[in-house]
Scaffold this motif. Structure first.
Motif, PDB file in Angstrom:
ATOM      1  N   GLN A  24       0.856  -1.233  -0.048  1.00 17.95           N
ATOM      2  CA  GLN A  24       0.024  -0.186  -0.077  1.00 17.95           C
ATOM      3  C   GLN A  24       0.838   1.248  -0.030  1.00 17.95           C
ATOM      4  OE1 GLN A  24      -3.251   0.357  -0.433  1.00 17.95           O
ATOM      5  NE2 GLN A  24      -3.434  -1.813  -0.794  1.00 17.95           N
ATOM      6  N   LYS A  28       0.606   3.944  -3.141  1.00 21.66           N
ATOM      7  CA  LYS A  28       0.206   5.251  -2.719  1.00 21.66           C
ATOM      8  C   LYS A  28       1.375   6.304  -3.460  1.00 21.66           C
ATOM      9  CE  LYS A  28      -1.285   8.627   0.590  1.00 21.66           C
ATOM     10  NZ  LYS A  28      -1.793   8.577   1.744  1.00 21.66           N
ATOM     11  N   CYS A  32       1.010   8.948  -6.479  1.00 19.89           N
ATOM     12  CA  CYS A  32       1.349  10.410  -6.330  1.00 19.89           C
ATOM     13  C   CYS A  32       2.392  10.882  -7.332  1.00 19.89           C
ATOM     14  CB  CYS A  32       1.886  10.646  -4.683  1.00 19.89           C
ATOM     15  SG  CYS A  32       0.521  10.593  -3.459  1.00 19.89           S
ATOM     16  N   TYR A  47       3.420  13.261  -1.730  1.00 20.64           N
ATOM     17  CA  TYR A  47       3.183  12.083  -0.965  1.00 20.64           C
ATOM     18  C   TYR A  47       3.087  12.296   0.648  1.00 20.64           C
ATOM     19  CZ  TYR A  47       4.064   7.577   1.013  1.00 20.64           C
ATOM     20  OH  TYR A  47       4.048   6.182   1.719  1.00 20.64           O
ATOM     21  N   ASN A  49       2.502   9.735   4.287  1.00 19.04           N
ATOM     22  CA  ASN A  49       2.320   8.608   4.636  1.00 19.04           C
ATOM     23  C   ASN A  49       1.211   8.556   5.611  1.00 19.04           C
ATOM     24  OD1 ASN A  49       2.520   5.813   4.704  1.00 19.04           O
ATOM     25  ND2 ASN A  49       4.487   6.174   6.060  1.00 19.04           N
ATOM     26  N   PHE A  53      -4.562   2.158   5.903  1.00 15.54           N
ATOM     27  CA  PHE A  53      -5.068   2.280   4.468  1.00 15.54           C
ATOM     28  C   PHE A  53      -6.463   1.802   4.184  1.00 15.54           C
ATOM     29  CE2 PHE A  53      -0.344   2.214   4.263  1.00 15.54           C
ATOM     30  CZ  PHE A  53      -0.134   3.586   3.593  1.00 15.54           C
TER      31      PHE A  53
END
Length: 83
Positions: A24, A28, A32, A47, A49, A53
């Motif tokens: 994940q 992601k 991005c 991005y 974190n 998720f």
């Protein structure tokens, strides 16, 4: 937790959960990066974190949190019943 099964079951859960989290994070990150290139801002990725998720099957429910809680409770019940 002194038996082989008592070590394998939690270890496999943590291994699978760690693999899910790494997948994940990379998904992601690269999404991005792709969005930044599409917007023309090649050096910026936007991005950020997160600690959890969402699952694509139910984006409104925190399935990841429910899975963590359920696995922990089942593990504790299993340890209590194994005496």
């Amino acid at each position: 937790m002194g038996s082989f099964i008592g070590h394998v079951v939690p270890g496999s859960f943590f291994g699978l959960f760690g693999a899910w989290y790494v997948y994940q994070v990379f998904l992601k990150y690269f999404m991005c990066q792709r969005a930044a290139v599409a917007l023309g801002e090649k050096g910026r990725s936007f991005y950020q974190n997160t600690s959890s998720f969402v699952c694509s099957c139910c984006p409104t429910m925190p399935l990841e949190g429910f899975l963590k809680i359920a696995a922990s409770v089942l593990g504790m019940i299993g340890e209590l019943l194994s005496f």
